[in-house]
Design an enzyme around this catalytic site. Structure first.
Site: not given
Ligand code: NDP
Length: 496
Positions: A176, A179, A229-230, A233-234, A251, A285, A386
């Protein structure tokens, strides 16, 4: 491909239009469309996962000998190399990074497949020391269907980092991609197919993460999620995984300190600090976004740094000499601008940048210049959150004890940098910093052979490294009975 065409997506070995809404991916340097495609739908998620499961069970991939799987991965590496310029140009359009950077990312993806091919064919299973009348072994099995969820900042390199070890381990993978940057993942699926990977082992589902990534993570046939990702979301993914008792690797974000001690080589330190924060326009990151400089050096160092930062070439990502391209989107640039405004409202002062450039391409794309703030304390919001853009916050420090406390005072703990001529001092400091990676007299250097990951809110688990392949395998212990007698407990006698 022409712009009018709607790109097919790869679902369970079939290339067809996604079942979701049509949308365009845009070149961040101009805002113009690069390609149109239909997002995947929830039905596509189901088809991709079911197809991956069937391919895992029936294609024979997991049963192939490691050197046979490795042969396919070597071919994928080679195909990426052969198409490297085309892929680098596509990636430049997909996320606006300068061409020299996208070339390096494509080369890194090829190297990743080569590395995990080698890891696959040399992975050893062990005979453990026997403590009874048996031979005991530790072996590894593939997991089944793995989901790889990736962000927009380094497509193809991020995807390779997950797909290569997952395939090497014998699994099927559903990717995935973000987008807004799906094009390289789709190309990677084509390359895998052309290299002879059985159909259905790789699917690519472009579209919204909150819909597709969520559904993938929850799917009962998905046995592991590897996510980059962020942090928010993680954590969401980790909650779902906890309910399924599913392993995940995460990560996540960072707010990494770069430290210049009073005995640093100034030219090296300036070059490293600039590269650490401003390469990739800070959309990294591991960006070294908090700068701590020994107070005795602070002003001369800042003068040197600001003068060098002002010379960085911000501009057209297609130009060979460009060092910084646009940010990924208009919305992201606005978010970076809000952070700079917040820094100023918190009492910070601008040493450089802070204003959108204008004229020519700058009026079309989402460009933002190298920006340096000072006069802030480490606990303030711009020093803690961040920003993911080209914004450096510089702070002087007085003692090493105070420095360590501040450097470690962050929810994140992904990376750190130290600049010092005294290797013993740098070693001692490096051991005190809480971070997944510490660079000493260098910054943002990577090797696929060295594990990577973060502590605390920067993540869980490690990618890369020879043993990175084990993340995608379940360990199993095997015992072979060697006694001539039945097990004693039941009192059964061996027949003559
Ligand atoms: P996001 O977390 O928003 O997105 C990352 C991926 O997750 C995208 O594919 C996204 O889809 C998808 N996603 C979004 N919501 C969900 C959900 N509910 N369930 C499952 N998947 C979901 O991060 P960004 O795109 O903003 O990427 C930037 C972040 O990535 C930064 O914080 C950065 O630090 C981090 N990062 C970490 C790295 C590391 O190795 N530690 C490396 C690179 C980046 P979509 O975008 O399509 O909605």
């Amino acid at each position: 491909m022409t712009l009018e065409q709607t790109l097919p997506i790869c679902v369970a070995g079939t290339w067809r239009l996604g079942g979701g809404e049509r949308y365009a991916t845009c070149y961040p340097a101009t805002g113009e469309p690069v390609a149109w495609l239909n997002a995947a739908s929830l039905e596509d998620v189901e088809l991709a996962v079911q197809g991956a499961h069937q391919a895992f069970l029936n294609s024979g991939w997991a049963q192939r000998k490691p050197h046979e799987r490795a042969a396919v991965l070597y071919r994928i590496a080679e195909a990426i190399r052969q198409r490297s310029e085309e892929l680098a140009q596509l990636q430049r359009q997909d996320n606006g990074k300068p061409i020299n950077e996208t070339r390096a990312l494509v080369a890194s993806a090829a190297g990743t497949f080569q590395f995990f091919a080698a890891a696959c064919e040399t992975l050893e299973e062990t005979i453990t020391p026997s403590r009874g009348d048996f031979v005991s072994m530790s072996v590894y099995e593939p997991m089944g269907v793995v989901a790889a969820i990736t962000p927009w900042n380094s497509p193809i390199a991020s995807e390779a980092q997950k797909v290569a070890p997952a395939l090497a381990a014998g699994n099927a993978v559903v990717i995935k991609p973000a987008e807004i940057t799906p094009l390289l993942a789709l190309q990677l699926a084509r390359i895998c197919e052309d290299a002879g990977l059985p159909k259905g082992l790789v699917s690519v589902l472009p579209g919204k993460g909150s819909l597709l990534g969520d559904a993938l993570t929850r799917h009962p046939l998905v046995k592991r999620v590897s996510f980059t990702g962020g942090t928010r979301t993680g954590k969401h993914i980790a909650h779902i995984a906890a309910d399924k008792m599913m392993p995940v690797s995460l990560e996540l974000g960072g707010k990494s300190p770069t430290i210049v001690l009073d005995d640093a080589d100034l030219d090296h330190a300036v070059a490293g600090v600039l590269y650490g924060i401003f390469s990739s326009s800070g959309e990294a990151c591991i960006a070294g976004s908090r700068l701590f400089v020994a107070r005795s050096l602070y002003e001369p160092f800042m003068q040197h740094l600001v003068a060098a930062a002002a010379q960085l070439r911000l501009g057209d990502p297609a130009d060979e000499g460009t060092q910084m391209g646009p940010l990924i989107s208009a919305a992201h640039r606005e978010s970076v601008e809000r952070y700079v405004a917040l820094g100023l409202a918190e009492g910070g002062r601008l040493r450089l940048g802070g204003e959108r450039p204008s004229g020519g391409l700058f009026d079309q794309g989402y460009f933002y210049p190298p920006t340096i703030l000072e006069g802030l304390d480490n606990h303030q919001q711009v020093c803690q959150e961040e920003i993911f853009g080209p914004v450096l916050v510089a702070m002087p420090f007085d003692s090493e004890a105070e420095l360590v406390e501040q450097a470690n005072d962050s929810l994140y703990a992904l990376a750190a940098g130290i600049w010092s001529r005294d290797y013993k001092r740098a070693w001692a400091l490096g051991r005190k910093l809480q971070a997944g990676t510490v660079w000493i007299n260098t910054y943002k250097q990577f090797s696929i052979s060295t594990p990577f990951g973060g502590w605390r809110d920067s993540g869980l688990g490690r990618e890369k490294g020879r043993l990175g392949i084990l993340q995608y395998m379940e360990q199993k212990s095997l015992y072979w009975g060697m006694s001539q007698q039945p097990l004693a407990w039941a009192g059964v006698e061996a027949r003559p």
